[in-house]
Scaffold this motif. Structure first.
Motif, PDB file in Angstrom:
ATOM      1  N   GLY A 122     108.891  31.442  63.350  1.00 38.37           N
ATOM      2  CA  GLY A 122     108.426  32.626  62.636  1.00 38.37           C
ATOM      3  C   GLY A 122     107.775  32.376  61.296  1.00 38.37           C
ATOM      4  N   GLU A 123     107.324  31.125  61.017  1.00 42.23           N
ATOM      5  CA  GLU A 123     106.670  30.821  59.745  1.00 42.23           C
ATOM      6  C   GLU A 123     105.298  30.182  59.981  1.00 42.23           C
ATOM      7  N   PRO A 124     104.366  30.898  60.631  1.00 46.65           N
ATOM      8  CA  PRO A 124     103.057  30.300  60.938  1.00 46.65           C
ATOM      9  C   PRO A 124     102.239  29.976  59.696  1.00 46.65           C
ATOM     10  N   GLY A 125     102.407  30.742  58.611  1.00 48.25           N
ATOM     11  CA  GLY A 125     101.645  30.469  57.401  1.00 48.25           C
ATOM     12  C   GLY A 125     101.992  29.115  56.800  1.00 48.25           C
ATOM     13  N   THR A 126     103.280  28.812  56.743  1.00 50.25           N
ATOM     14  CA  THR A 126     103.721  27.516  56.226  1.00 50.25           C
ATOM     15  C   THR A 126     103.205  26.383  57.107  1.00 50.25           C
ATOM     16  N   ALA A 127     103.305  26.575  58.417  1.00 50.60           N
ATOM     17  CA  ALA A 127     102.840  25.557  59.352  1.00 50.60           C
ATOM     18  C   ALA A 127     101.338  25.344  59.225  1.00 50.60           C
ATOM     19  N   ARG A 128     100.585  26.424  59.034  1.00 48.76           N
ATOM     20  CA  ARG A 128      99.126  26.300  58.935  1.00 48.76           C
ATOM     21  C   ARG A 128      98.722  25.463  57.728  1.00 48.76           C
ATOM     22  N   GLN A 129      99.380  25.670  56.598  1.00 47.43           N
ATOM     23  CA  GLN A 129      99.056  24.886  55.411  1.00 47.43           C
ATOM     24  C   GLN A 129      99.276  23.392  55.657  1.00 47.43           C
ATOM     25  N   MET A 130     100.366  23.067  56.352  1.00 47.81           N
ATOM     26  CA  MET A 130     100.658  21.667  56.655  1.00 47.81           C
ATOM     27  C   MET A 130      99.561  21.048  57.518  1.00 47.81           C
ATOM     28  N   VAL A 131      99.159  21.784  58.554  1.00 45.27           N
ATOM     29  CA  VAL A 131      98.223  21.225  59.530  1.00 45.27           C
ATOM     30  C   VAL A 131      96.804  21.187  58.979  1.00 45.27           C
ATOM     31  N   GLU A 132      96.406  22.178  58.180  1.00 42.21           N
ATOM     32  CA  GLU A 132      95.067  22.154  57.563  1.00 42.21           C
ATOM     33  C   GLU A 132      94.861  20.853  56.801  1.00 42.21           C
ATOM     34  N   ALA A 133      95.839  20.493  55.988  1.00 40.84           N
ATOM     35  CA  ALA A 133      95.709  19.278  55.167  1.00 40.84           C
ATOM     36  C   ALA A 133      95.663  18.025  56.037  1.00 40.84           C
ATOM     37  N   LEU A 134      96.529  17.971  57.042  1.00 36.27           N
ATOM     38  CA  LEU A 134      96.572  16.795  57.904  1.00 36.27           C
ATOM     39  C   LEU A 134      95.280  16.639  58.694  1.00 36.27           C
ATOM     40  N   ALA A 135      94.758  17.746  59.238  1.00 43.07           N
ATOM     41  CA  ALA A 135      93.543  17.681  60.049  1.00 43.07           C
ATOM     42  C   ALA A 135      92.354  17.183  59.237  1.00 43.07           C
ATOM     43  N   LYS A 173      86.526  13.239  64.418  1.00 40.30           N
ATOM     44  CA  LYS A 173      86.953  14.494  65.033  1.00 40.30           C
ATOM     45  C   LYS A 173      87.419  14.320  66.475  1.00 40.30           C
ATOM     46  N   GLU A 174      86.918  13.306  67.187  1.00 36.94           N
ATOM     47  CA  GLU A 174      87.255  13.168  68.606  1.00 36.94           C
ATOM     48  C   GLU A 174      88.405  12.195  68.853  1.00 36.94           C
ATOM     49  N   ASP A 175      89.029  11.700  67.824  1.00 42.73           N
ATOM     50  CA  ASP A 175      90.216  10.873  68.000  1.00 42.73           C
ATOM     51  C   ASP A 175      91.336  11.740  68.576  1.00 42.73           C
ATOM     52  N   PRO A 176      92.139  11.221  69.523  1.00 47.82           N
ATOM     53  CA  PRO A 176      93.200  12.036  70.139  1.00 47.82           C
ATOM     54  C   PRO A 176      94.159  12.667  69.133  1.00 47.82           C
ATOM     55  N   ALA A 177      94.525  11.926  68.098  1.00 45.08           N
ATOM     56  CA  ALA A 177      95.436  12.482  67.100  1.00 45.08           C
ATOM     57  C   ALA A 177      94.780  13.641  66.349  1.00 45.08           C
ATOM     58  N   THR A 178      93.505  13.501  66.033  1.00 39.84           N
ATOM     59  CA  THR A 178      92.778  14.573  65.350  1.00 39.84           C
ATOM     60  C   THR A 178      92.663  15.800  66.247  1.00 39.84           C
ATOM     61  N   LEU A 179      92.337  15.572  67.514  1.00 43.18           N
ATOM     62  CA  LEU A 179      92.226  16.698  68.450  1.00 43.18           C
ATOM     63  C   LEU A 179      93.544  17.447  68.577  1.00 43.18           C
ATOM     64  N   ASP A 180      94.646  16.718  68.590  1.00 44.11           N
ATOM     65  CA  ASP A 180      95.960  17.362  68.670  1.00 44.11           C
ATOM     66  C   ASP A 180      96.192  18.236  67.445  1.00 44.11           C
ATOM     67  N   SER A 181      95.853  17.729  66.275  1.00 45.82           N
ATOM     68  CA  SER A 181      96.027  18.510  65.044  1.00 45.82           C
ATOM     69  C   SER A 181      95.123  19.739  65.028  1.00 45.82           C
TER      70      SER A 181
END
Length: 372
Positions: A78-91, A100-108
């Motif tokens: 129930g905390e999508p906003g917190t999760a989004r901030q984490m993933v934006e930075a990692l991606a 962009k086409e690396d498997p790890a990047t695509l997963d992020s």
């Protein structure tokens, strides 16, 4: 889980920077999440991610996998906003370092598209998901097991954006392909069928949505058990669909069974628990059960105040609805008390201290008052 516990003593003997040790603990955390103990799994993943960053580095593939699992779990809790901030930075970091086409990047990026959709940023989520489908189709083919989930996710995002006619034919085709490739009881097939049932419900095709939801619920209950969060997810969706289909008595019976379990397993902060209480109150009103209508409204209001705050727009909206329901029953003193606690307190605050959503709500409240 038992097998993982048996090999953990081996992990202890490995060095802290040994990827094998981190991989073993990661497997344990995923198993804990699969068993439904989300808070424990979240804490394990958070600590494990910090260890992996310290010993393996931020750009390490295993570190990225742990970060994605952590973010997805936080979003499910129930905390999508917190999760989004984490993933934006990692991606962004992965695009710069891996492409962009690396498997790890695509997963992020896939996780990021999902989190944008959960935040109702529909244009951004659809645009990113379309790009992911194009990449995977070019690399692997349209019906490859790694491409199909992206196609299904895109169609679900199109539906969320209100583009149902565009999404449905492609979604039905993708779900059939997923069931054929993965089998009807595979987790991805079940998620795909659940997405399809949600699309049917949004399009008011309840004769197709309800049986499909029941089918998925039965399989998940048999495979995961009745108390698993994934089982509860579909079981809490079912009464909402029944309610929308004009079958409030069936919806009330089902939510009465599932809500106590959901509160115990998911917790009072979970959005689906709030949604179930909201529909329960509305269905109780529809069948003339005023006692249940008020009790459900008060329970929802108490949970929102506890977990979101007394002046959160959602909390105040619930308070306004409860006030209206109390006045319709001529319970004026109770209605006045609700208004004083939630509405008057918000109106008395300095507008400069309010968020945009709160200011918009205050404007709506004052406009309604002027109409009267």
């Amino acid at each position: 889980m038992v097998l993982i516990e048996r090999v953990l003593p081996q992990a202890v003997r490995l060095g802290k920077s040994d990827p094998r040790r981190i991989e073993l603990y990661f497997s344990q955390a995923l198993a804990i999440a699969e068993l439904g103990d989300w808070p424990r799994a979240r804490d394990r993943l958070q600590a494990l991610h910090a260890d992996s960053v310290r010993h393996l580095g931020e750009a390490n593939v295993l570190t990225s996998r742990i970060a994605m699992a952590h973010a997805r779990l936080i979003a499910k809790m129930g905390e999508p906003g917190t999760a989004r901030q984490m993933v934006e930075a990692l991606a962004q970091s992965q695009i710069a370092e891996l492409g962009k086409e690396d498997p790890a990047t695509l997963d992020s990026l896939s996780t990021l598209a999902m989190l944008r959709a959960m935040s109702r940023d529909h244009d951004a989520s659809v645009s990113l998901q379309q790009e992911l489908v194009a990449i995977q189709t070019r690399r692997l083919g349209a019906d490859h097991p790694a491409t199909l989930p992206h196609r299904i996710t895109l169609d679900n995002m199109l539906t969320d954006a209100g583009r149902n006619d565009e999404a449905l034919p492609v979604l039905e085709s993708a779900v059939k392909a997923m069931v054929r490739v993965r089998g009807p009881q595979h987790a991805q097939s079940l998620r795909a069928q659940l997405n399809l049932s949600s699309t049917y419900a949004r399009m008011k095709q309840f004769d197709r949505a309800i049986p499909l939801q029941e089918q998925v619920a039965q399989v998940r209950t048999r495979l995961l058990g009745p108390r698993h969060p994934d089982t509860l997810f579909i079981q809490l969706n079912r009464p909402m669909t029944l309610s929308q289909a004009g079958r409030p008595h069936e919806a009330l019976d089902l939510v009465a069974q599932m809500l106590p379990v959901a509160l115990e397993v998911l917790g009072g902060q979970h959005p689906q628990v709030h949604g179930a209480l909201k529909f329960q109150a509305a269905d109780a009103q529809a069948v003339g059960d005023s006692a249940l209508m008020i009790a459900s409204s008060r329970q929802l209001l108490a949970l929102q105040e506890q977990f979101k705050g007394i002046d959160d727009p959602g909390t105040v909206d619930t308070a306004l609805l409860l006030e209206t329901r109390l006045r319709s029953l001529r319970r004026v003193a109770e209605a006045d008390a609700v208004h004083q606690r939630y509405v008057t307190a918000l109106l008395a605050r300095d507008l400069a201290t309010l968020s945009d959503d709160q200011r918009e709500l205050v404007a709506d409240i004052r406009a309604d008052a002027n109409k009267r």
